[in-house]
Design an enzyme around this catalytic site. Structure first.
Site, mmCIF file in Angstrom:
data_model
loop_
_atom_site.group_PDB
_atom_site.id
_atom_site.type_symbol
_atom_site.label_atom_id
_atom_site.label_comp_id
_atom_site.label_asym_id
_atom_site.label_seq_id
_atom_site.Cartn_x
_atom_site.Cartn_y
_atom_site.Cartn_z
ATOM 1 N N ARG A 72 0.949 -1.272 -0.019
ATOM 2 C CA ARG A 72 0.091 -0.059 -0.138
ATOM 3 C C ARG A 72 0.752 1.291 -0.028
ATOM 4 O O ARG A 72 0.521 2.270 -0.666
ATOM 5 C CB ARG A 72 -0.777 0.235 1.171
ATOM 6 C CG ARG A 72 -2.255 -0.383 1.321
ATOM 7 C CD ARG A 72 -2.745 -0.939 2.280
ATOM 8 N NE ARG A 72 -1.905 -2.072 2.850
ATOM 9 C CZ ARG A 72 -2.069 -3.264 2.326
ATOM 10 N NH1 ARG A 72 -2.826 -3.327 1.759
ATOM 11 N NH2 ARG A 72 -0.982 -4.220 3.096
ATOM 12 N N THR A 73 1.744 1.370 0.901
ATOM 13 C CA THR A 73 2.401 2.610 1.234
ATOM 14 C C THR A 73 3.346 2.990 -0.064
ATOM 15 O O THR A 73 3.331 3.953 -0.601
ATOM 16 C CB THR A 73 3.413 2.521 2.454
ATOM 17 O OG1 THR A 73 2.369 2.318 3.570
ATOM 18 C CG2 THR A 73 3.838 3.851 2.618
ATOM 19 N N LYS A 102 25.759 -3.956 -1.008
ATOM 20 C CA LYS A 102 27.350 -3.809 -0.846
ATOM 21 C C LYS A 102 27.777 -3.435 0.228
ATOM 22 O O LYS A 102 29.062 -3.223 0.502
ATOM 23 C CB LYS A 102 27.811 -3.025 -2.391
ATOM 24 C CG LYS A 102 27.516 -3.685 -3.599
ATOM 25 C CD LYS A 102 27.811 -2.975 -4.719
ATOM 26 C CE LYS A 102 27.400 -3.285 -6.105
ATOM 27 N NZ LYS A 102 27.769 -2.093 -6.978
ATOM 28 N N ARG A 123 11.360 3.821 3.728
ATOM 29 C CA ARG A 123 10.957 2.665 4.631
ATOM 30 C C ARG A 123 12.057 1.877 5.049
ATOM 31 O O ARG A 123 12.960 1.368 4.052
ATOM 32 C CB ARG A 123 9.809 1.917 4.210
ATOM 33 C CG ARG A 123 9.589 0.517 5.088
ATOM 34 C CD ARG A 123 8.276 -0.259 4.790
ATOM 35 N NE ARG A 123 7.205 0.613 4.924
ATOM 36 C CZ ARG A 123 5.928 0.120 5.034
ATOM 37 N NH1 ARG A 123 5.595 -0.991 4.720
ATOM 38 N NH2 ARG A 123 4.873 0.822 5.297
ATOM 39 N N HIS A 151 4.865 6.081 11.820
ATOM 40 C CA HIS A 151 4.210 5.882 10.448
ATOM 41 C C HIS A 151 3.557 7.037 10.119
ATOM 42 O O HIS A 151 2.279 6.799 10.085
ATOM 43 C CB HIS A 151 3.516 4.665 10.008
ATOM 44 C CG HIS A 151 3.366 4.075 8.777
ATOM 45 N ND1 HIS A 151 3.623 5.145 7.575
ATOM 46 C CD2 HIS A 151 3.264 3.017 8.155
ATOM 47 C CE1 HIS A 151 3.239 4.368 6.306
ATOM 48 N NE2 HIS A 151 2.810 3.230 6.892
HETATM 49 N N1 ASP Z 1 0.874 -1.307 6.810
HETATM 50 C C1 ASP Z 1 1.357 -0.875 8.254
HETATM 51 C C2 ASP Z 1 2.586 -0.645 8.432
HETATM 52 O O1 ASP Z 1 3.330 -0.667 7.519
HETATM 53 C C3 ASP Z 1 0.790 -1.937 8.853
HETATM 54 C C4 ASP Z 1 1.019 -3.393 9.123
HETATM 55 O O2 ASP Z 1 2.191 -3.610 8.556
HETATM 56 O O3 ASP Z 1 0.589 -3.952 9.889
HETATM 57 O O4 ASP Z 1 3.055 -0.267 9.585
#
Ligand code: ASP
Length: 322
Positions: A72-73, A102, A123, A151
């Protein structure tokens, strides 16, 4: 009303404190800035619904650097950038094939990417990594999840969803259910909601309780708060039931994970006790915490929540980069 590049930012309420800034943690936002970003998110919704997008960020580039899995993100940031006419350097699937594998430091990786891109979305599995990247990067860094830390963009879209679904934030009772210890989305959302007059219910098994630092912050703030392990204790009063997945990847002892997974299951039976006007949210992915039988309930907002992520990330990229 259809917005153009020239009118998009006209007369927005609140304050734009985002220009050129890193987006690292929710504590950086003031209530006025939240008002601004949600109003801009609302305009982005209108833009997408009326014409699919706007060439606001044409020739701008966003690097998406994902050291941890994400569906999603990453998709949502990429969609947001492209619907604003910008482009993306995705470093997602292949981090293990890139210089990172590396042995390049995070600092060097982001300094390199900043030579190509106008913003870096990161991320990373370690708490504090986004702040570290921001220290090195000469372009804005947007934290897309730093381990069990924060987040912030998810919290913004969660806040926006509550506002859109219930028409208000002040005065609500928000129940967070599941893995409150490792769930970064609930860490961010809780702190963000301290900008409003909200009552909290933290529902978790003992070993997955909200970290003390955050629970204390809520207490010190004077917000009304109760902790319990029993979801039935809160279901009748909840305006928002924010359900989370037990974060398997953060357990060092998998036997412990097995013990607590499946502790809470939201099913139609549970919702018969809930208010008629309330909302069930989940940052997704779900792994059994909400049964599919709940999906057609009008209170089930988790897929609308996903959609709101697009609008809020468009708003953020626009506010940061314009
Ligand atoms: N997608 C959300 C996160 O990246 C929630 C999860 O992974 O449970 O934190």
């Amino acid at each position: 009303m259809s917005y153009t590049i020239d009118t998009l930012f006209d007369d927005l309420p609140g304050a734009n404190g985002f220009h050129g800034k890193d987006i690292l943690k929710v504590a950086q936002f003031s209530r006025d800035e939240l008002t601004y970003i949600m109003a801009l998110g609302e305009r982005m919704r209108e833009v997408v619904e009326s014409s699919g997008g706007l060439d606001l960020l044409k020739h701008r580039l966003m690097a998406a650097l994902f050291y941890e899995p994400s569906t999603r993100t990453s998709a949502s940031f990429i969609a947001a950038m492209e619907r604003l006419g910008g482009s993306v350097i995705p470093i997602t699937q292949g981090v293990q094939f890139s210089s990172v594998s590396k042995g390049e430091t995070l600092g060097d990786t982001v300094r390199t990417l900043a030579q190509y891109a106008d913003a870096i979305v990161l991320r990373h599995p370690e708490i504090g990594s986004a702040a570290e990247a921001a220290h090195y990067a000469p372009v804005p860094v947007l934290n897309a999840g730093d381990g069990a830390g924060e987040h912030p963009t998810q919290a913004l879209l969660d806040l926006f969803t509550i506002q859109q679904e219930l028409g208000q934030i002040d005065g609500l009772t928000v129940a967070m259910v599941g893995d409150l210890r490792f769930g970064r989305t609930v860490h961010s959302l809780t702190q963000l909601l301290l900008n409003y007059d909200v009552g909290f219910r933290f529902v978790s098994p003992e070993i997955l309780r909200m970290p003390l630092a955050i629970a204390n912050q809520v207490r010190d703030h004077g917000a009304e708060m109760r902790e319990t392990y029993d979801v039935h204790e809160v279901i009748e009063e909840a305006d928002v039931l924010y359900v989370t997945r037990v974060q398997k990847e953060r357990f060092s002892d998998l036997a412990q994970y097995e013990e607590v997974k499946g502790y809470y299951i939201v099913d139609p039976e549970l919702l018969t006790k809930a208010k008629e006007k309330m909302v069930v949210m989940h940052p997704l992915p779900r792994v059994g915490e909400i049964l599919e039988a709940v999906d057609d309930d009008p209170r089930a907002a988790y897929f609308r929540q996903v959609r709101n992520g697009l609008y809020i990330r468009m708003a953020l990229l626009a506010a940061v980069l314009r």
